[in-house]
Design a protein around this motif. Structure first.
Motif, PDB file in Angstrom:
ATOM      1  N   UNK A  76      63.518  41.269  44.845  1.00  0.00           N
ATOM      2  CA  UNK A  76      63.704  42.648  44.817  1.00  0.00           C
ATOM      3  C   UNK A  76      63.838  43.733  46.227  1.00  0.00           C
ATOM      4  N   UNK A  77      63.197  42.708  47.436  1.00  0.00           N
ATOM      5  CA  UNK A  77      63.915  43.311  49.622  1.00  0.00           C
ATOM      6  C   UNK A  77      62.039  44.236  49.223  1.00  0.00           C
ATOM      7  N   UNK A  78      61.721  43.962  48.552  1.00  0.00           N
ATOM      8  CA  UNK A  78      60.008  44.831  49.185  1.00  0.00           C
ATOM      9  C   UNK A  78      59.302  44.449  49.229  1.00  0.00           C
ATOM     10  N   UNK A  79      58.427  44.936  51.106  1.00  0.00           N
ATOM     11  CA  UNK A  79      56.996  44.568  51.342  1.00  0.00           C
ATOM     12  C   UNK A  79      56.144  44.416  50.429  1.00  0.00           C
ATOM     13  N   UNK A  80      55.509  43.819  50.551  1.00  0.00           N
ATOM     14  CA  UNK A  80      54.195  43.846  49.704  1.00  0.00           C
ATOM     15  C   UNK A  80      53.271  44.212  49.979  1.00  0.00           C
ATOM     16  N   UNK A  81      52.235  45.346  49.379  1.00  0.00           N
ATOM     17  CA  UNK A  81      51.065  46.022  49.662  1.00  0.00           C
ATOM     18  C   UNK A  81      50.255  45.509  50.073  1.00  0.00           C
ATOM     19  N   UNK A  82      49.105  44.826  50.477  1.00  0.00           N
ATOM     20  CA  UNK A  82      47.726  44.782  50.035  1.00  0.00           C
ATOM     21  C   UNK A  82      47.135  45.316  49.614  1.00  0.00           C
ATOM     22  N   UNK A  83      46.749  45.367  48.095  1.00  0.00           N
ATOM     23  CA  UNK A  83      45.611  45.974  47.297  1.00  0.00           C
ATOM     24  C   UNK A  83      44.182  45.792  47.794  1.00  0.00           C
ATOM     25  N   UNK A  84      43.414  46.514  48.111  1.00  0.00           N
ATOM     26  CA  UNK A  84      42.400  46.239  48.542  1.00  0.00           C
ATOM     27  C   UNK A  84      41.521  46.506  47.659  1.00  0.00           C
ATOM     28  N   UNK A  85      41.458  46.238  46.310  1.00  0.00           N
ATOM     29  CA  UNK A  85      39.822  45.907  45.377  1.00  0.00           C
ATOM     30  C   UNK A  85      40.517  43.781  45.471  1.00  0.00           C
ATOM     31  N   UNK A  86      41.455  43.869  46.072  1.00  0.00           N
ATOM     32  CA  UNK A  86      41.157  42.266  45.504  1.00  0.00           C
ATOM     33  C   UNK A  86      40.287  41.766  46.290  1.00  0.00           C
ATOM     34  N   UNK A  87      40.073  41.964  47.565  1.00  0.00           N
ATOM     35  CA  UNK A  87      39.017  41.580  48.164  1.00  0.00           C
ATOM     36  C   UNK A  87      38.318  40.973  47.543  1.00  0.00           C
ATOM     37  N   UNK A  88      37.151  42.038  46.432  1.00  0.00           N
ATOM     38  CA  UNK A  88      36.274  41.424  45.612  1.00  0.00           C
ATOM     39  C   UNK A  88      36.719  39.738  44.647  1.00  0.00           C
ATOM     40  N   UNK A  89      37.351  39.396  44.604  1.00  0.00           N
ATOM     41  CA  UNK A  89      38.403  38.153  44.107  1.00  0.00           C
ATOM     42  C   UNK A  89      38.186  37.032  44.825  1.00  0.00           C
ATOM     43  N   UNK A  90      38.849  37.489  45.941  1.00  0.00           N
ATOM     44  CA  UNK A  90      38.723  36.348  47.416  1.00  0.00           C
ATOM     45  C   UNK A  90      37.761  35.311  47.398  1.00  0.00           C
ATOM     46  N   UNK A  91      36.439  35.004  46.904  1.00  0.00           N
ATOM     47  CA  UNK A  91      35.303  34.228  47.100  1.00  0.00           C
ATOM     48  C   UNK A  91      35.718  33.626  45.847  1.00  0.00           C
ATOM     49  N   UNK A  92      36.055  34.408  44.338  1.00  0.00           N
ATOM     50  CA  UNK A  92      36.222  33.626  42.843  1.00  0.00           C
ATOM     51  C   UNK A  92      37.451  32.943  43.255  1.00  0.00           C
ATOM     52  N   UNK A  93      39.086  33.336  43.992  1.00  0.00           N
ATOM     53  CA  UNK A  93      40.336  32.372  44.291  1.00  0.00           C
ATOM     54  C   UNK A  93      39.441  31.313  44.214  1.00  0.00           C
ATOM     55  N   UNK A  94      39.313  31.685  46.119  1.00  0.00           N
ATOM     56  CA  UNK A  94      38.219  30.269  47.147  1.00  0.00           C
ATOM     57  C   UNK A  94      37.714  28.939  45.904  1.00  0.00           C
ATOM     58  N   UNK A  95      37.200  29.988  45.042  1.00  0.00           N
ATOM     59  CA  UNK A  95      35.709  29.188  44.623  1.00  0.00           C
ATOM     60  C   UNK A  95      36.201  27.673  43.763  1.00  0.00           C
ATOM     61  N   UNK A  96      37.447  28.630  42.588  1.00  0.00           N
ATOM     62  CA  UNK A  96      38.449  27.383  42.105  1.00  0.00           C
ATOM     63  C   UNK A  96      39.305  26.865  42.183  1.00  0.00           C
ATOM     64  N   UNK A  97      40.306  27.391  43.624  1.00  0.00           N
ATOM     65  CA  UNK A  97      40.795  26.689  43.991  1.00  0.00           C
ATOM     66  C   UNK A  97      40.221  25.156  44.638  1.00  0.00           C
ATOM     67  N   UNK A  98      38.896  25.450  45.627  1.00  0.00           N
ATOM     68  CA  UNK A  98      38.444  24.340  45.763  1.00  0.00           C
ATOM     69  C   UNK A  98      37.952  23.065  44.769  1.00  0.00           C
ATOM     70  N   UNK A  99      37.538  23.471  44.068  1.00  0.00           N
ATOM     71  CA  UNK A  99      37.025  22.920  42.460  1.00  0.00           C
ATOM     72  C   UNK A  99      37.978  22.119  41.375  1.00  0.00           C
ATOM     73  N   UNK A 100      39.228  22.614  42.082  1.00  0.00           N
ATOM     74  CA  UNK A 100      40.615  22.402  40.724  1.00  0.00           C
ATOM     75  C   UNK A 100      41.743  22.542  41.417  1.00  0.00           C
ATOM     76  N   UNK A 101      41.919  21.217  41.979  1.00  0.00           N
ATOM     77  CA  UNK A 101      43.330  21.329  43.303  1.00  0.00           C
ATOM     78  C   UNK A 101      44.657  21.583  42.452  1.00  0.00           C
ATOM     79  N   UNK A 102      44.580  21.499  41.080  1.00  0.00           N
ATOM     80  CA  UNK A 102      45.871  22.222  40.417  1.00  0.00           C
ATOM     81  C   UNK A 102      45.909  23.209  40.046  1.00  0.00           C
ATOM     82  N   UNK A 103      44.858  24.268  40.248  1.00  0.00           N
ATOM     83  CA  UNK A 103      44.520  25.860  39.645  1.00  0.00           C
ATOM     84  C   UNK A 103      46.137  26.510  40.642  1.00  0.00           C
ATOM     85  N   UNK A 104      46.219  26.161  41.375  1.00  0.00           N
ATOM     86  CA  UNK A 104      47.343  27.190  42.057  1.00  0.00           C
ATOM     87  C   UNK A 104      48.948  26.968  41.653  1.00  0.00           C
ATOM     88  N   UNK A 105      48.811  26.441  41.135  1.00  0.00           N
ATOM     89  CA  UNK A 105      49.818  25.103  40.500  1.00  0.00           C
ATOM     90  C   UNK A 105      50.381  26.503  39.049  1.00  0.00           C
TER      91      UNK A 105
END
Length: 285
Positions: free
Chosen positions: A241-270
């Motif tokens: 739609x041609x919109x610049x994505x604005x980061x959401x501050x509340x997603x900071x708390x999820x970064x550690x969870x995302x990294x944990x899952x992605x490192x443990x499961x190479x297909x998680x991001x897929x």
């Protein structure tokens, strides 16, 4: 000794993890930086890449500082009269091919099919020479966004200071538009829209829509993965739609969870990208 087989799932996951870790201090994801936010397009077909390939190419563009959204294989660039500069390193996209498997004993009448991932090397327009480039046109208006949102028929309630989806009521709650502010990378209007598109992605989850249940795959991290999925869905839609994505501050708390899952499961991001793609397709109906 035979050369180890290239694992495209591991390769893309490692690249994405590295990009997330590089920006974790600013709680930004790869699609918030560099040329993220503009859909990568194949130079030959003119079609936008889909799913995890969008994220993969955003990451590569951000890491390498590419400013173009055009990508192609060595041959596709040659067909356009351009050539990849010597010494340039390829990025990779993945395509799945369905292959029929011969039936085994006891089930001779039943043929099965499997999906095999095939890695394809591609190069950005910034890596080639001899290409006549069209001027980049900045998007100043967002004429189709309100119509797109209205077409979903989602119940959207404005009020309060938080954006969230309420499954029991099947409602999206959004702060009033005037409470949104701009940033160095997006306008107040874009911040409002990117937040609403995130919640619309959540809205697709119930059984009567996309029937999305991540608990079986991700267990206790299912909620964090739903947030990653909504991040991806919003990013894909913003790119369309041609919109610049604005980061959401509340997603900071999820970064550690995302990294944990992605490192443990190479297909998680897929999986997350695929489910986000399903959500976007539902919203486009």
């Amino acid at each position: 000794m035979s050369k180890e087989r290239f694992d495209i799932h591991q390769h893309l996951t490692d690249r994405i993890v590295a990009a997330i870790e590089a920006g974790a201090g600013q709680w930004q994801m790869p699609w918030h930086r560099g040329s993220g936010g503009r859909a990568p397009v194949n130079i030959s077909s003119g079609n936008a890449y889909r799913g995890v390939n969008v994220l993969a190419l955003w990451v590569e563009a951000q890491v390498n500082g590419y400013g173009s959204h055009l990508w192609g294989t060595f041959r596709q660039w040659a067909d356009k009269g351009a050539s990849v500069r010597k010494g340039q390193k390829a990025s990779y996209v993945v395509f799945y091919k369905e292959i029929e498997v011969e039936p085994g004993e006891g089930n001779e009448d039943e043929r099965k099919s499997r999906l095999f991932a095939r890695a394809t090397p591609v190069f950005n327009a910034d890596q080639v020479e001899g290409l006549e480039r069209a001027p980049v046109v900045a998007v100043t208006e967002l004429p189709d966004v309100d119509g797109f949102i209205a077409s979903t028929k989602a119940a959207i309630v404005h009020g309060g200071h938080r954006a969230y989806y309420v499954p029991k009521l099947d409602e999206i709650h959004m702060p009033p538009r005037e409470l949104f502010t701009g940033s160095a990378t997006s306008s107040a209007t874009e911040a409002y829209y990117s937040t609403l598109l995130h919640e619309l992605t959540h809205w697709t989850g119930p059984a009567h829509r996309c029937a999305r249940d991540l608990s079986g795959r991700f267990g206790t991290e299912a909620y964090a993965m739903e947030e990653l999925l909504a991040e991806l869905g919003a990013a894909f839609l913003c790119a369309e739609l041609g919109i610049a994505v604005e980061p959401r501050a509340d997603h900071a708390q999820y970064l550690a969870h995302w990294l944990k899952v992605l490192k443990a499961d190479k297909r998680a991001i897929f999986t997350a990208a695929s489910k986000a793609g399903e959500a976007v397709a539902f919203l486009r109906k």
